[in-house]
Every structure is written in structure tokens, then in C-alpha cells.
Design an enzyme around this catalytic site. Structure first.
Site, PDB file in Angstrom:
ATOM      1  N   ASP A  16     -59.725 -65.305  54.725  1.00 14.62           N
ATOM      2  CA  ASP A  16     -58.055 -65.175  53.198  1.00 14.62           C
ATOM      3  C   ASP A  16     -56.643 -65.210  54.224  1.00 14.62           C
ATOM      4  O   ASP A  16     -56.838 -64.930  55.438  1.00 14.62           O
ATOM      5  CB  ASP A  16     -58.231 -63.928  53.031  1.00 14.62           C
ATOM      6  CG  ASP A  16     -57.285 -64.196  51.276  1.00 14.62           C
ATOM      7  OD1 ASP A  16     -57.093 -65.261  51.201  1.00 14.62           O
ATOM      8  OD2 ASP A  16     -56.753 -63.350  51.378  1.00 14.62           O
ATOM      9  N   GLY A  17     -56.077 -66.072  54.031  1.00 12.64           N
ATOM     10  CA  GLY A  17     -54.219 -66.060  54.039  1.00 12.64           C
ATOM     11  C   GLY A  17     -53.621 -68.024  54.462  1.00 12.64           C
ATOM     12  O   GLY A  17     -52.865 -68.047  54.908  1.00 12.64           O
ATOM     13  N   ASN A  18     -54.423 -68.644  54.107  1.00 10.25           N
ATOM     14  CA  ASN A  18     -54.045 -70.202  54.415  1.00 10.25           C
ATOM     15  C   ASN A  18     -52.865 -70.212  53.814  1.00 10.25           C
ATOM     16  O   ASN A  18     -52.067 -71.240  53.617  1.00 10.25           O
ATOM     17  CB  ASN A  18     -54.756 -71.046  53.939  1.00 10.25           C
ATOM     18  CG  ASN A  18     -56.459 -70.686  55.102  1.00 10.25           C
ATOM     19  OD1 ASN A  18     -56.513 -69.971  55.930  1.00 10.25           O
ATOM     20  ND2 ASN A  18     -57.577 -71.102  54.743  1.00 10.25           N
ATOM     21  N   HIS A  33     -54.812 -75.058  54.487  1.00 10.11           N
ATOM     22  CA  HIS A  33     -56.216 -75.031  54.567  1.00 10.11           C
ATOM     23  C   HIS A  33     -56.892 -76.121  55.453  1.00 10.11           C
ATOM     24  O   HIS A  33     -58.149 -75.332  56.274  1.00 10.11           O
ATOM     25  CB  HIS A  33     -56.528 -75.625  53.213  1.00 10.11           C
ATOM     26  CG  HIS A  33     -56.605 -74.735  51.895  1.00 10.11           C
ATOM     27  ND1 HIS A  33     -56.640 -73.814  51.834  1.00 10.11           N
ATOM     28  CD2 HIS A  33     -55.838 -74.371  50.685  1.00 10.11           C
ATOM     29  CE1 HIS A  33     -56.492 -73.160  51.308  1.00 10.11           C
ATOM     30  NE2 HIS A  33     -56.126 -73.504  50.580  1.00 10.11           N
ATOM     31  N   ASN A  64     -62.574 -69.619  42.942  1.00 11.96           N
ATOM     32  CA  ASN A  64     -61.914 -70.582  43.190  1.00 11.96           C
ATOM     33  C   ASN A  64     -61.412 -71.786  42.456  1.00 11.96           C
ATOM     34  O   ASN A  64     -60.651 -72.120  42.496  1.00 11.96           O
ATOM     35  CB  ASN A  64     -61.659 -70.772  44.877  1.00 11.96           C
ATOM     36  CG  ASN A  64     -61.617 -69.966  46.221  1.00 11.96           C
ATOM     37  OD1 ASN A  64     -62.064 -69.035  46.719  1.00 11.96           O
ATOM     38  ND2 ASN A  64     -60.878 -68.976  45.377  1.00 11.96           N
ATOM     39  N   SER A 195     -63.937 -59.489  47.351  1.00  9.42           N
ATOM     40  CA  SER A 195     -63.834 -60.459  46.429  1.00  9.42           C
ATOM     41  C   SER A 195     -64.477 -61.271  45.662  1.00  9.42           C
ATOM     42  O   SER A 195     -65.109 -62.420  45.857  1.00  9.42           O
ATOM     43  CB  SER A 195     -62.530 -61.533  46.949  1.00  9.42           C
ATOM     44  OG  SER A 195     -61.071 -61.223  47.410  1.00  9.42           O
ATOM     45  N   GLU A 206     -70.133 -53.255  58.549  1.00  7.81           N
ATOM     46  CA  GLU A 206     -69.440 -52.852  59.107  1.00  7.81           C
ATOM     47  C   GLU A 206     -67.899 -53.172  58.309  1.00  7.81           C
ATOM     48  O   GLU A 206     -68.175 -54.256  58.182  1.00  7.81           O
ATOM     49  CB  GLU A 206     -69.110 -51.986  60.633  1.00  7.81           C
ATOM     50  CG  GLU A 206     -70.113 -50.851  60.824  1.00  7.81           C
ATOM     51  CD  GLU A 206     -69.739 -49.670  60.870  1.00  7.81           C
ATOM     52  OE1 GLU A 206     -69.079 -49.423  60.670  1.00  7.81           O
ATOM     53  OE2 GLU A 206     -71.157 -49.108  60.497  1.00  7.81           O
TER      54      GLU A 206
END
Ligand code: IPE
Ligand code: IPE
Ligand code: MG
Length: 252
Positions: A16-18, A33, A64, A195, A206
Site C-alpha cells: 500500500d502507498g503507491n 503503481h 479496487n 482491507s 504475525e
């Protein structure tokens, strides 16, 4: 060979975070992306070098599809063009590609690229790269429940068949059936949520959260996640002393 408990067999990553990475540089989201895809290639190598057996990458969720059409189209066409180009390198590095999710809903070219990558790398044994595409954890559990009901309906005693299903047997109906359970789930980008990723199989995994945007996630960050994992005590409901006794070979 004894299982190395300090190393996860199966690592799952919410890349995540593109978009925020691109925005912070004044670039279009698709550039984020693109950089994210290059990072995906790298993490597979890092994981293989460390001895991780399976790495699942969350590349496109069932939710998405709700993004702007231009972004969805861009992601699908990246998949169709970039994945086939990776096949020679994956052959060389012993990467077996697998797909998780409802691939049939993807555009034809993307489906073809996935089929080709899966077929051509099928004999590789060093590491599995599980591409999670049009994947949703709730959808997986629901599909599993339907499969189980259909199976039970075909049995002589449907009620008894359903009654015989326990947690382990139910997993046989899920898409993740052929994978190791997830040991470590990494999410980049700073959000602390799942998500709709691997819902069934993350029951005892974990969790590791990194504030870095996915394109900025480096080998040191990956190794820090593995080191953190190695220091965790996975008790699965037991107490510490039982685990230590089992490690010493005593009856726990
Ligand atoms: C994750 O990055 C990649 C995909 C969902 C395909 P995002 O596109 O969600 O990036 P942010 O969260 O908007 O920064
Ligand atoms: C999760 O990221 C999906 C992928 C990385 C493919 P999202 O960016 O879609 O998740 P939310 O919307 O922030 O929960
Ligand atoms: Mg996001």
C-alpha cells in the site's frame, strides 16, 4: 529437515502507498503503481534469498474495482504487459507464479498473462509468488461455504456431512487450501488495517506495519520485518512455559 521457526514460510504483503508516493512527488498515480510493480519484483528476490517459501502480494482487491476507471484500466494493462516480461528472470530465479482470486473477471489480456506466467513457471521450486488479483478474503470464505454446501448436498447424508466439517476440513474448500498458512503479514503505507486480505488464514499470523510507502520499501525494511518476526513468540493460545518445554523435548 526441522522447520525453522524463526523464519516465516509464508509472507503476505499489502503493498500500500503507491498513490500517496506519487502524489507527494507531483506524479500521476499510475507512476506510483509502476514503481510499485518494480518493488514487487525486488521483494520476491529478497524473500527467496532469505529462504521464505511463499510470498503473497496483494495487487488488486475486489474493492479496487471502485477506483476511477482510468486507474483500473492502467493497473490491468500494466499487469498484461509487465508480467510476461518477468518470466525469463523468474525462470532463472526459480520462482513459481500462482494466482489467488477470481481471475476470470479480469480483462482477457491480463488473464492470458497470468495463465502464461503460471504455466511456464509451474516446475520452479525455490519460492512461490502468489499474485492476489481480484482477491477478497470475505469472497474467499463465502465461495468456500458455497463449495462446502454443494459438496454436502452430493453426500448421502447431507446433515452428517456438514456436521463432520471442522476448522481444518473447512480450509479444504478455500482458495488458500494449497498454500501454507500466512505466518507474517506486512502492510506498508502506514494504515493499520487488513482491507479484506486473507481473512481465514491470518487467524494466527504475525502482523507488521511499516509507515513507508510501498515504492520506498527497501531490503533493510524487509529484513527488519523478518527480524521482528523472529523475535515474536507464537503461542497459539498456549502459555510460554509449554512452548519452552516442547522445545526442550519434554511432554508439554
Ligand atoms: C496500493 O497502493 C496498490 C493498489 C491498491 C493497487 P494504493 O494505490 O492504494 O496507494 P495509496 O493508498 O492511494 O497511497
Ligand atoms: C489494499 O489497499 C489493497 C491492495 C494493496 C491491493 P487499499 O489501498 O485498496 O486499501 P484501503 O482502501 O486503504 O483499505
Ligand atoms: Mg491504498
Amino acid at each position: 529437515m526441522a522447520e525453522n521457526k524463526t523464519l516465516p514460510r509464508h509472507v503476505a504483503v499489502v503493498m500500500d502507498g503507491n498513490g500517496r508516493w506519487a502524489k507527494s512527488r507531483g506524479l500521476p498515480r499510475l507512476e506510483g503503481h509502476r514503481r510499485g510493480a518494480a518493488k514487487a519484483r525486488q521483494i520476491v528476490e529478497w524473500a527467496a534469498d532469505c529462504g521464505v517459501r511463499q510470498i503473497s502480494l496483494f495487487a488488486f482487491s475486489t474493492e479496487n474495482w471502485s477506483r476511477p476507471k482510468i486507474e483500473v484500466r492502467g493497473l490491468m494493462s500494466m499487469l498484461a504487459t509487465l508480467l510476461p516480461r518477468e518470466i525469463p528472470a523468474m525462470q532463472e530465479k526459480g520462482v513459481r507464479v500462482r494466482a489467488l482470486g477470481d481471475i476470470t473477471a479480469l480483462p482477457g489480456k491480463a488473464q492470458k498473462a497470468i495463465d502464461k506466467a503460471c504455466t511456464e513457471t509451474a516446475d520452479n521450486t525455490r519460492i512461490d509468488l502468489v499474485l492476489c488479483l481480484n482477491y477478497g478474503g470475505q469472497q474467499e470464505v463465502l465461495a468456500g461455504a458455497k463449495r462446502m454446501c454443494n459438496w454436502a448436498a452430493e453426500q448421502q447424508d447431507t446433515a452428517a456431512a456438514l456436521d463432520s466439517i471442522d476448522v481444518a476440513k473447512f480450509r479444504n474448500f478455500l482458495w488458500c487450501d494449497e498454500l501454507y498458512p500466512v505466518d507474517l503479514l506486512i502492510r506498508t503505507g502506514g494504515e493499520h488495517r487488513i482491507s479484506n486480505f486473507f481473512l481465514w488464514d491470518i487467524s494466527y499470523c504475525e502482523l507488521y506495519f511499516s509507515h513507508r510507502y510501498w515504492p520506498d520499501f527497501e531490503q533493510d525494511d524487509f529484513e527488519a520485518a523478518l527480524a521482528d518476526y523472529a523475535g515474536r513468540e507464537r503461542r497459539f493460545g498456549k502459555i510460554s512455559e509449554q512452548l519452552n518445554a516442547a522445545n526442550d523435548g519434554e511432554a508439554a
